[in-house]
Each structure stands twice: as C-alpha cells, then as structure tokens.
Write a protein that holds these residues in place. Structure first.
Motif, PDB file in Angstrom:
ATOM      1  N   LYS A 182      -7.990  -3.940  -2.828  1.00 33.37           N
ATOM      2  CA  LYS A 182      -6.894  -2.966  -2.736  1.00 33.37           C
ATOM      3  C   LYS A 182      -5.600  -3.585  -2.174  1.00 33.37           C
ATOM      4  N   VAL A 183      -5.356  -4.856  -2.491  1.00 39.24           N
ATOM      5  CA  VAL A 183      -4.115  -5.519  -2.073  1.00 39.24           C
ATOM      6  C   VAL A 183      -2.974  -4.976  -2.934  1.00 39.24           C
ATOM      7  N   PRO A 184      -1.816  -4.634  -2.346  1.00 39.84           N
ATOM      8  CA  PRO A 184      -0.678  -4.109  -3.121  1.00 39.84           C
ATOM      9  C   PRO A 184      -0.225  -5.078  -4.213  1.00 39.84           C
ATOM     10  N   LYS A 185       0.280  -4.526  -5.324  1.00 40.81           N
ATOM     11  CA  LYS A 185       0.653  -5.334  -6.494  1.00 40.81           C
ATOM     12  C   LYS A 185       1.678  -6.409  -6.167  1.00 40.81           C
ATOM     13  N   ASP A 186       2.710  -6.049  -5.382  1.00 38.24           N
ATOM     14  CA  ASP A 186       3.758  -7.038  -5.082  1.00 38.24           C
ATOM     15  C   ASP A 186       3.205  -8.186  -4.238  1.00 38.24           C
ATOM     16  N   VAL A 187       2.252  -7.875  -3.355  1.00 35.14           N
ATOM     17  CA  VAL A 187       1.619  -8.921  -2.526  1.00 35.14           C
ATOM     18  C   VAL A 187       0.740  -9.811  -3.410  1.00 35.14           C
TER      19      VAL A 187
END
Length: 325
Positions: free
Chosen positions: A108-113
């Motif tokens: 569940k890591v954010p897309k931008d990261v």
C-alpha cells in the motif's frame, strides 16, 4: 565486524529431508552491514540454509532471529528478508516498472512514492530508462539487475542471494560481482550470499562459511580461510594446494605460491625435476615431478626465466599447514 550489532542469528538450526540429507547444528551470527557468503559444492546444504532464512523451508529444530526477533514461524512475506534467485523470477507479461512496483503496491505504498523509489532503484543498478521494457527484451545480466532492484525496493533487513550470477557468462558475471559489491557497501545492507564459486566468495565477502555435507567446516575472513584453512577439506576446496603425505599419518599442505624453487639446489624440503613450464601472464606455473607426484608452483617471470624442462631443482616451503590423519 564483531563489534557491530548481530543482524541475523542462526542458533542450533536443523533441517533434514526425508532422504536424510540436510543441515544440522548450524550456528552463525551475521553482523549488520556484513556480506556473508555460504560456500561449498552442490548438495552441501548452503541453499537449504538460505531457503530456511527466507521462510521457503520450515526448520526441524533451533531458531532463526532477525533484529532480535524469531522469524522461524513466519511465512516468507512476513519476514524482513528479500530473496534473489538464480532464475530471476520476473513476470514476463509485466514491464520492468510493474515488476518492481508489485511488492510496493501490496504494501500500500503511495503511487508517487513508488515512482520515486523505482527511479532510484533503477539508477542504483545502472538500468535507468528500462522501466517500460519487458523482461524478454533484456539480457540475462539486465534481468538479474532488475531482480536485485526489486529485492532492494522492499528494504529488507537481510538480502538473500541464491547463486544469482551462475547463469551469466564470465565477463558479465565479473561485472555484476563488482556492481553488487558497490551496492552493498553504498547501502551498508546485510547480505547472505550462496555460491559454489570460490573466486566469487573471496572477492565479495567480509566472511565466508565453508560448508561440507550439511556441516560448517570453517567460518572466517577470505584471508583466514585462504591462509589458515582449518581442515584438510577447506584446504583442498579453497584455491590451489599441494598435499604431501607424511610418514606419521599427517598431511602437509602448501600453496603453489609458497614454494621456493632453486635450480641445482640442495638442502630444500624436497627435490625433483621440472616437468612443465607455462607462462600465465604476470606469473609462471612450473610443475615439478617429485617421485610419483607432481608439485604445482607459481613463480615470478624473472625466477622462471632461468629454468627449463628437466632441470633438477630443490623445493623449500615458505609457509605450510599440517593436518592430522
């Protein structure tokens, strides 16, 4: 390394297969930032140990701790480890980017990261600009770089590498070795590496664990393993070695570079005559017939220049190891 924290602790670990093969009484501490290599021939148990660390095999006894916590009952996805296999294991229908993003999306890591982390990981393994390629469009070395990047993206406490370069040709293998060493040092990541290639082990490792038939024969730095092999097995497995059986049942072991050769000399440890002379670049391999045995020596070009085939020579041992029966 011993003044650093223990990152991985293997205590009295046992894993036995139905046919009786496996490993027993394995005790190894791996320190933070250490590159530790499990070295030995096929079937000696090194990959078994690695797979128990990653959770791909259950252990039959003992414990495995990472960062002070037991992980022996955790499945692979819950362990703070990441494993790189010999076969790359990339999904062929996914781009390089999607292969790398898969594990991060599950977390569940954010897309931008994810995008930022993948850009950094590809740069680290010298694969910038390959994110839209598919595995089938990459060479073996490039695929292995992607597999290493994927493992590093998970930020494991311990990176596990199972003969990752064995399918590559010699030149690419050497290059990948050098790059892995630099990545490991730059990130100060803890690595457990499995290989049967002694040159690879010597080049990469802070310490080497020499395995034989499911047992640990010796743990030491490359220098310790090479200069003072603990057993006759280690002496025979690491580097070139001449063995001389003594009358009292002991065996003397001498490295080819630790033998002094004197033309027409007397009073050395043994005498013989020159059988072959082979120039191997900056040094010369001179093989000497001593009775029924052939003794291998490595000499400088200047020393070898005065020697010729059939010359009588005496041999003195500059350094030697003696093993009991």
């Amino acid at each position: 390394m011993s003044n650093q924290n223990v990152k991985l602790k293997i205590s009295n670990m046992k894993k036995v297969y139905k046919n009786g093969d496996g490993v027993d009484n394995i005790n190894i501490d791996v320190f933070e930032g250490e590159f530790l290599t499990m070295l030995g021939p096929s079937g000696c148990g090194k990959s078994t140990i690695l797979r128990t660390l990653g959770g791909f095999l259950d252990i039959d006894g003992g414990d495995i701790e990472i960062d002070g916590q037991s992980v022996k009952d955790l499945p692979p996805e819950q362990r703070p480890t990441a494993m790189v296999f010999q076969s790359y294991n990339l999904w062929p229908h996914m781009t390089v980017f999607d292969n790398l993003a898969f594990g991060l999306k599950i977390r569940k890591v954010p897309k931008d990261v994810i995008k930022e982390e993948i850009t950094k990981a590809l740069k680290l393994v010298c694969m910038e600009g390959f994110d839209r390629k598919y595995p089938g469009q990459l060479s073996g070395g490039q695929q292995q770089r992607v597999a290493i990047a994927r493992a590093l993206l998970l930020k494991p406490s311990v990176l596990l590498l199972d003969e990752p370069f064995s399918a590559l040709d010699a030149k690419i293998r050497s290059q990948m070795r050098e790059e892995l060493k630099k990545i490991q040092e730059d990130l100060n990541i803890t690595v457990v590496f499995v290989t049967h290639d002694q040159t690879e082990a010597m080049a990469l490792s802070h310490r080497i664990v020499v395995m034989n038939k499911g047992k640990v024969e010796q743990i030491g730095t490359p220098t310790e393993i090479y200069d003072t092999p603990a057993t006759k097995y280690v002496a025979s497995f690491i580097g070139e070695m001449n063995f001389f059986e003594n009358g009292d049942g002991t065996t003397t072991a001498v490295r080819p570079e630790d033998i002094v050769v004197e033309k027409d000399g007397e009073g050395g440890d043994i005498e013989g005559h020159i059988r072959t002379i082979m120039i191997l670049g900056h040094y010369v391999e001179v093989n000497i017939q001593v009775g029924d045995n052939v003794v291998k020596t490595y000499l400088s070009r200047s020393v070898a220049d005065i020697l010729k085939i059939k010359d009588k020579v005496s041999l003195s041992f500059h350094k030697k190891c003696v093993y009991s029966a």
